[in-house]
Enzyme design. Structure first.
Site, PDB file in Angstrom:
ATOM      1  N   HIS A  24       0.843  -1.197   0.000  1.00  0.00           N
ATOM      2  CA  HIS A  24       0.000   0.000   0.000  1.00  0.00           C
ATOM      3  C   HIS A  24       0.878   1.247   0.000  1.00  0.00           C
ATOM      4  O   HIS A  24       2.040   1.192   0.403  1.00  0.00           O
ATOM      5  CB  HIS A  24      -0.820   0.091   1.291  1.00  0.00           C
ATOM      6  CG  HIS A  24      -1.682  -1.087   1.613  1.00  0.00           C
ATOM      7  ND1 HIS A  24      -3.031  -1.070   1.412  1.00  0.00           N
ATOM      8  CD2 HIS A  24      -1.387  -2.288   2.172  1.00  0.00           C
ATOM      9  CE1 HIS A  24      -3.552  -2.226   1.836  1.00  0.00           C
ATOM     10  NE2 HIS A  24      -2.569  -2.986   2.284  1.00  0.00           N
ATOM     11  N   TYR A  25       0.293   2.391  -0.326  1.00  0.00           N
ATOM     12  CA  TYR A  25       0.858   3.653   0.157  1.00  0.00           C
ATOM     13  C   TYR A  25      -0.080   4.207   1.207  1.00  0.00           C
ATOM     14  O   TYR A  25      -1.267   3.876   1.241  1.00  0.00           O
ATOM     15  CB  TYR A  25       1.177   4.652  -0.954  1.00  0.00           C
ATOM     16  CG  TYR A  25       0.040   5.267  -1.752  1.00  0.00           C
ATOM     17  CD1 TYR A  25      -1.130   5.747  -1.164  1.00  0.00           C
ATOM     18  CD2 TYR A  25       0.188   5.455  -3.125  1.00  0.00           C
ATOM     19  CE1 TYR A  25      -2.130   6.349  -1.910  1.00  0.00           C
ATOM     20  CE2 TYR A  25      -0.812   6.044  -3.886  1.00  0.00           C
ATOM     21  CZ  TYR A  25      -1.960   6.502  -3.265  1.00  0.00           C
ATOM     22  OH  TYR A  25      -2.937   7.098  -4.012  1.00  0.00           O
ATOM     23  N   THR A  26       0.499   5.080   2.079  1.00  0.00           N
ATOM     24  CA  THR A  26      -0.308   5.599   3.188  1.00  0.00           C
ATOM     25  C   THR A  26      -1.330   6.627   2.714  1.00  0.00           C
ATOM     26  O   THR A  26      -2.414   6.732   3.295  1.00  0.00           O
ATOM     27  CB  THR A  26       0.595   6.240   4.259  1.00  0.00           C
ATOM     28  OG1 THR A  26       1.485   7.160   3.612  1.00  0.00           O
ATOM     29  CG2 THR A  26       1.399   5.169   4.988  1.00  0.00           C
ATOM     30  N   GLU A  89       2.326  -0.769   4.677  1.00  0.00           N
ATOM     31  CA  GLU A  89       1.994   0.591   4.269  1.00  0.00           C
ATOM     32  C   GLU A  89       3.299   1.345   4.006  1.00  0.00           C
ATOM     33  O   GLU A  89       4.166   1.430   4.890  1.00  0.00           O
ATOM     34  CB  GLU A  89       1.199   1.316   5.360  1.00  0.00           C
ATOM     35  CG  GLU A  89      -0.227   0.833   5.517  1.00  0.00           C
ATOM     36  CD  GLU A  89      -1.188   1.468   4.491  1.00  0.00           C
ATOM     37  OE1 GLU A  89      -0.734   2.283   3.653  1.00  0.00           O
ATOM     38  OE2 GLU A  89      -2.391   1.134   4.542  1.00  0.00           O
ATOM     39  N   HIS A 131      -2.663  -2.882  -3.367  1.00  0.00           N
ATOM     40  CA  HIS A 131      -4.048  -2.734  -2.920  1.00  0.00           C
ATOM     41  C   HIS A 131      -4.973  -2.525  -4.120  1.00  0.00           C
ATOM     42  O   HIS A 131      -6.094  -3.028  -4.153  1.00  0.00           O
ATOM     43  CB  HIS A 131      -4.136  -1.545  -1.957  1.00  0.00           C
ATOM     44  CG  HIS A 131      -5.314  -1.592  -1.030  1.00  0.00           C
ATOM     45  ND1 HIS A 131      -5.599  -0.572  -0.148  1.00  0.00           N
ATOM     46  CD2 HIS A 131      -6.288  -2.535  -0.848  1.00  0.00           C
ATOM     47  CE1 HIS A 131      -6.703  -0.897   0.534  1.00  0.00           C
ATOM     48  NE2 HIS A 131      -7.134  -2.067   0.129  1.00  0.00           N
ATOM     49  N   ASP A 141      -3.579   2.596  -4.726  1.00  0.00           N
ATOM     50  CA  ASP A 141      -2.246   2.425  -4.145  1.00  0.00           C
ATOM     51  C   ASP A 141      -1.691   1.009  -4.344  1.00  0.00           C
ATOM     52  O   ASP A 141      -2.468   0.059  -4.468  1.00  0.00           O
ATOM     53  CB  ASP A 141      -2.275   2.764  -2.637  1.00  0.00           C
ATOM     54  CG  ASP A 141      -3.198   1.872  -1.809  1.00  0.00           C
ATOM     55  OD1 ASP A 141      -4.355   1.678  -2.206  1.00  0.00           O
ATOM     56  OD2 ASP A 141      -2.736   1.379  -0.750  1.00  0.00           O
TER      57      ASP A 141
HETATM   58 ZN   LIG Z   1      -4.129   0.618   0.647  1.00  0.00          ZN
END
Ligand SMILES: [Zn+2]
Length: 226
Positions: A24-26, A89, A131, A141
């Protein structure tokens, strides 16, 4: 590794394998804001790890626990990926707050963390996903700037630079793992964001069909990608 416990997890179902890795990215303005949210009981979200842009790695949930990072999700016929995945993340403001490249020092930490997770769990390369791959209607993301090809060269996840003769692109995407019950443009965009980031047209064009066919062939021919 900095232990920053989050209350936002519960038990995995009895006997659940840990056989997916979700990146993911935050998507928040700072790492501090992201860590605060991921540890806030009211937010009901978390991940196993957070990797800051300076390379610092935070551990929030034990790998044996079910962190709440994926939400409604689907990959290769499996729904609810929180049950059987590790979630990382990766700090980045994301598309909402100024999406930018992932620094080398951050990616070095992501690589080391992923390799250690892959050494602990039998996670096929095909099950290292973003994600957006598993929730293409809701999520972008870690996004088209994420260096998937570089990670694959480090032994993490699946990649090909090839283009094969085009087949039925949606059938190929379904074979890779995507939920093709979503509208075609949604699924194709998610695929392009991961596997053809310079060609994000949202359409089943020649490059997309060729890359999808090549990946499917790679996935089905190489036992290392099982
Ligand atoms: Zn995510």
């Amino acid at each position: 590794m900095i232990w920053t416990p989050s209350p936002n997890f519960d038990a995995r179902p009895a006997g659940a394998a840990i056989d997916h890795l979700v990146l993911h990215y935050t998507g928040m303005q700072s790492a501090a804001a992201a860590l605060a949210r991921l540890c806030d009981p009211a937010a009901k979200v978390s991940s196993h790890y957070v990797v800051d842009e300076d390379g610092a790695v935070y551990a929030l949930v034990e790998e044996t626990g079910r962190a709440w990072h994926a939400g409604v999700s689907f990959w290769r016929g499996v729904a609810g990926l929180n049950d059987r995945s590790i979630g990382i993340e990766i700090v980045n403001p994301g598309h909402e707050w100024g999406y930018r490249p992932f620094p080398e020092v951050q990616m070095a930490s992501v690589r080391d963390l992923c390799l250690s997770i892959l050494a602990r769990h039998a996670i096929p390369a095909r099950n290292v996903v973003g994600h957006s791959d598993i929730a293409p209607d809701r999520k972008q993301d870690p996004g088209e700037l994420f260096p998937w090809a570089w990670l694959a060269a480090q032994g993490i996840g699946m990649w090909t630079d090839d283009f094969a003769p085009a087949g039925d692109v949606l059938a190929d995407l379904a074979a890779l793992g995507y939920d093709t019950r979503f509208p075609p443009a949604t699924v194709i965009t998610a695929f392009q964001r991961h596997f053809l980031p310079d060609g994000m047209t949202g359409e089943a064009d020649d490059a997309t069909a060729g890359r999808a066919a090549a990946l499917r062939r790679t996935a089905e021919e190489s036992t290392s990608f099982l």
